[in-house]
Design a protein around this motif. Structure first.
Motif, PDB file in Angstrom:
ATOM      1  N   PRO A  44       8.339  -5.702  -8.153  1.00 24.54           N
ATOM      2  CA  PRO A  44       7.204  -6.614  -8.323  1.00 24.54           C
ATOM      3  C   PRO A  44       7.056  -7.137  -6.999  1.00 24.54           C
ATOM      4  CG  PRO A  44       9.521  -6.069  -9.829  1.00 24.54           C
ATOM      5  CD  PRO A  44       9.919  -5.547  -8.434  1.00 24.54           C
ATOM      6  N   ALA A  45       5.134  -7.263  -7.418  1.00 20.74           N
ATOM      7  CA  ALA A  45       4.893  -8.322  -5.593  1.00 20.74           C
ATOM      8  C   ALA A  45       3.261  -8.436  -6.418  1.00 20.74           C
ATOM      9  CB  ALA A  45       4.587  -7.372  -5.097  1.00 20.74           C
ATOM     10  N   LEU A  46       3.787  -9.491  -7.600  1.00 19.31           N
ATOM     11  CA  LEU A  46       2.455 -10.157  -8.212  1.00 19.31           C
ATOM     12  C   LEU A  46       1.252 -10.511  -7.299  1.00 19.31           C
ATOM     13  CD1 LEU A  46       4.357 -10.731 -11.815  1.00 19.31           C
ATOM     14  CD2 LEU A  46       2.844  -8.718 -10.660  1.00 19.31           C
ATOM     15  N   THR A  47       0.080 -11.171  -7.368  1.00 13.17           N
ATOM     16  CA  THR A  47      -0.643 -11.635  -6.492  1.00 13.17           C
ATOM     17  C   THR A  47      -1.827 -11.752  -7.441  1.00 13.17           C
ATOM     18  OG1 THR A  47      -1.561 -12.685  -3.876  1.00 13.17           O
ATOM     19  CG2 THR A  47      -1.651  -9.511  -5.190  1.00 13.17           C
ATOM     20  N   SER A  48      -2.556 -12.791  -7.163  1.00 12.40           N
ATOM     21  CA  SER A  48      -4.282 -12.569  -8.097  1.00 12.40           C
ATOM     22  C   SER A  48      -5.325 -12.252  -7.100  1.00 12.40           C
ATOM     23  CB  SER A  48      -4.055 -13.603  -8.640  1.00 12.40           C
ATOM     24  OG  SER A  48      -3.884 -14.450  -7.797  1.00 12.40           O
ATOM     25  N   GLY A 140      -4.197 -15.037   1.975  1.00 15.48           N
ATOM     26  CA  GLY A 140      -3.355 -13.679   2.921  1.00 15.48           C
ATOM     27  C   GLY A 140      -3.285 -13.428   4.084  1.00 15.48           C
ATOM     28  N   ASP A 141      -2.908 -12.891   5.327  1.00 23.69           N
ATOM     29  CA  ASP A 141      -3.077 -12.704   5.506  1.00 23.69           C
ATOM     30  C   ASP A 141      -2.318 -11.060   6.298  1.00 23.69           C
ATOM     31  OD1 ASP A 141      -3.757 -12.142   8.598  1.00 23.69           O
ATOM     32  OD2 ASP A 141      -3.118 -14.285   9.391  1.00 23.69           O
ATOM     33  N   VAL A 142      -2.339 -10.568   7.772  1.00 18.91           N
ATOM     34  CA  VAL A 142      -1.919  -8.871   8.017  1.00 18.91           C
ATOM     35  C   VAL A 142      -0.895  -9.023   9.689  1.00 18.91           C
ATOM     36  CG1 VAL A 142      -4.195  -8.375   8.387  1.00 18.91           C
ATOM     37  CG2 VAL A 142      -2.376  -6.130   7.698  1.00 18.91           C
ATOM     38  N   THR A 143      -0.275  -8.469   9.332  1.00 12.96           N
ATOM     39  CA  THR A 143       0.377  -8.549  10.871  1.00 12.96           C
ATOM     40  C   THR A 143       0.946  -7.203  11.609  1.00 12.96           C
ATOM     41  OG1 THR A 143       2.228  -8.834  10.105  1.00 12.96           O
ATOM     42  CG2 THR A 143       1.621 -10.561  11.391  1.00 12.96           C
ATOM     43  N   ALA A 144       1.112  -6.566  12.406  1.00 18.52           N
ATOM     44  CA  ALA A 144       1.509  -5.009  13.156  1.00 18.52           C
ATOM     45  C   ALA A 144       2.075  -5.560  13.904  1.00 18.52           C
ATOM     46  CB  ALA A 144      -0.020  -4.359  13.137  1.00 18.52           C
ATOM     47  N   VAL A 145       3.411  -5.186  14.069  1.00 12.47           N
ATOM     48  CA  VAL A 145       4.515  -4.784  15.139  1.00 12.47           C
ATOM     49  C   VAL A 145       4.956  -3.377  15.264  1.00 12.47           C
ATOM     50  CG1 VAL A 145       5.358  -7.174  14.355  1.00 12.47           C
ATOM     51  CG2 VAL A 145       6.414  -5.127  13.559  1.00 12.47           C
ATOM     52  N   PRO A 146       5.613  -3.397  16.508  1.00 13.25           N
ATOM     53  CA  PRO A 146       5.554  -2.347  16.762  1.00 13.25           C
ATOM     54  C   PRO A 146       6.837  -1.117  16.152  1.00 13.25           C
ATOM     55  CG  PRO A 146       4.992  -3.032  18.641  1.00 13.25           C
ATOM     56  CD  PRO A 146       4.801  -3.880  17.674  1.00 13.25           C
ATOM     57  N   ARG A 147       6.851  -0.094  15.957  1.00 14.86           N
ATOM     58  CA  ARG A 147       7.869   0.145  15.653  1.00 14.86           C
ATOM     59  C   ARG A 147       9.086   0.987  16.484  1.00 14.86           C
ATOM     60  NH1 ARG A 147      11.541   4.388  13.417  1.00 14.86           N
ATOM     61  NH2 ARG A 147       9.907   5.772  14.273  1.00 14.86           N
ATOM     62  N   VAL A 153       4.771  -1.487  12.138  1.00 12.65           N
ATOM     63  CA  VAL A 153       5.225  -1.543  11.099  1.00 12.65           C
ATOM     64  C   VAL A 153       4.052  -2.812  10.626  1.00 12.65           C
ATOM     65  CG1 VAL A 153       6.766  -3.145   9.525  1.00 12.65           C
ATOM     66  CG2 VAL A 153       8.033  -1.475  11.383  1.00 12.65           C
ATOM     67  N   VAL A 154       3.018  -2.895   9.926  1.00 13.42           N
ATOM     68  CA  VAL A 154       2.236  -3.316   9.702  1.00 13.42           C
ATOM     69  C   VAL A 154       2.132  -3.698   7.992  1.00 13.42           C
ATOM     70  CG1 VAL A 154      -0.198  -3.571   8.635  1.00 13.42           C
ATOM     71  CG2 VAL A 154       0.228  -1.793  10.115  1.00 13.42           C
ATOM     72  N   THR A 155       1.896  -5.596   7.630  1.00 10.67           N
ATOM     73  CA  THR A 155       2.454  -6.073   7.016  1.00 10.67           C
ATOM     74  C   THR A 155       1.670  -7.181   6.416  1.00 10.67           C
ATOM     75  OG1 THR A 155       4.632  -6.058   7.507  1.00 10.67           O
ATOM     76  CG2 THR A 155       4.740  -7.330   5.939  1.00 10.67           C
ATOM     77  N   VAL A 156       1.216  -7.091   5.160  1.00 11.72           N
ATOM     78  CA  VAL A 156       0.373  -8.235   4.176  1.00 11.72           C
ATOM     79  C   VAL A 156       1.291  -9.050   3.742  1.00 11.72           C
ATOM     80  CG1 VAL A 156      -1.512  -8.341   2.587  1.00 11.72           C
ATOM     81  CG2 VAL A 156      -1.237  -5.538   4.717  1.00 11.72           C
ATOM     82  N   TRP A 157       0.555  -9.824   3.976  1.00 11.29           N
ATOM     83  CA  TRP A 157       1.260 -11.548   3.026  1.00 11.29           C
ATOM     84  C   TRP A 157       0.125 -11.223   1.999  1.00 11.29           C
ATOM     85  CZ3 TRP A 157       3.227 -10.484   8.157  1.00 11.29           C
ATOM     86  CH2 TRP A 157       3.914 -10.632   8.039  1.00 11.29           C
ATOM     87  N   LEU A 158       0.504 -12.221   0.671  1.00  5.78           N
ATOM     88  CA  LEU A 158      -0.405 -13.111  -0.267  1.00  5.78           C
ATOM     89  C   LEU A 158      -0.355 -13.511  -1.008  1.00  5.78           C
ATOM     90  CD1 LEU A 158      -2.638  -9.318  -1.633  1.00  5.78           C
ATOM     91  CD2 LEU A 158      -3.167 -10.799   0.072  1.00  5.78           C
ATOM     92  N   PRO A 159      -0.638 -14.608  -1.486  1.00  6.66           N
ATOM     93  CA  PRO A 159      -0.054 -15.532  -1.987  1.00  6.66           C
ATOM     94  C   PRO A 159       0.518 -15.307  -3.492  1.00  6.66           C
ATOM     95  CG  PRO A 159      -2.666 -16.563  -1.678  1.00  6.66           C
ATOM     96  CD  PRO A 159      -2.230 -14.782  -1.195  1.00  6.66           C
ATOM     97  N   PRO A 160       0.973 -16.099  -4.171  1.00  9.69           N
ATOM     98  CA  PRO A 160       1.968 -15.189  -5.222  1.00  9.69           C
ATOM     99  C   PRO A 160       0.690 -15.930  -6.223  1.00  9.69           C
ATOM    100  CG  PRO A 160       2.719 -17.862  -4.127  1.00  9.69           C
ATOM    101  CD  PRO A 160       2.126 -16.914  -3.480  1.00  9.69           C
TER     102      PRO A 160
END
Length: 165
Positions: A44-48, A140-147, A153-160
């Motif tokens: 579960p990853a709830l956002t709006s 929110g935002d997004v980052t990428a890091v080399p694997r 590895v691309v990660t997106v964070w969004l507010p709850p």
């Protein structure tokens, strides 16, 4: 100003796990055609936000992870909520080694890694720029890091989702 450049006003509660599952189902045939294994770990990853824009974020990330991969490689897509409720989507893939100094540049419009300029079938270099604009429009935002071993590895964070807090 594009729709991704401003804050989203009309918001709906959205579970990124549902979107990730839907997009993975849509892209499974393409992944199979090029020998890429899709792995989905939905939590579960709830956002709006705007469901269409959030689906576009997931679609662009999955499309890039499949396109910029190695034959016989894999893509892993995970959704989860952090303890504070922040919704997280992480897309990890095998693929070519990406230098750490290129991480910011891959989010710039029309920017692709040097070796990809000759391969126009891979896209225009807008996918990650659109992801960043849409994530930021949602607060929110997004980052990428080399694997290690290649890929990203691309990660997106969004507010709850405020309605569920």
């Amino acid at each position: 100003m594009s729709s991704g450049d401003r804050e989203i006003r009309d918001r709906s509660t959205v579970d990124l796990a549902h979107i990730a599952g839907h997009v993975a189902e849509l892209r499974l045939g393409e992944a199979n055609d090029v020998g890429i294994q899709l792995r989905l770990s939905p939590g579960p990853a709830l956002t709006s936000g705007d469901p269409v824009m959030l689906e576009r974020i997931v679609h662009n990330l999955l499309e890039n992870a499949i396109s910029y991969n190695n034959p016989g490689g894999w893509v892993s897509m995970t959704t989860a909520a952090e303890p504070d409720g922040t919704a997280v989507l992480a897309v990890t893939n095998t693929g070519p080694t990406v230098p750490g100094y290129d991480m910011e540049a891959i989010f710039q419009p029309f920017r692709r890694l040097q070796a990809d300029w000759v391969d126009s079938e891979r896209g225009s270099g807008l996918g990650l720029a659109i992801v960043r604009n849409m994530a930021r429009a949602h607060g929110g935002d997004v980052t990428a890091v080399p694997r290690e071993g290649g890929g990203l590895v691309v990660t997106v964070w969004l507010p709850p989702d405020a309605a569920t807090q």
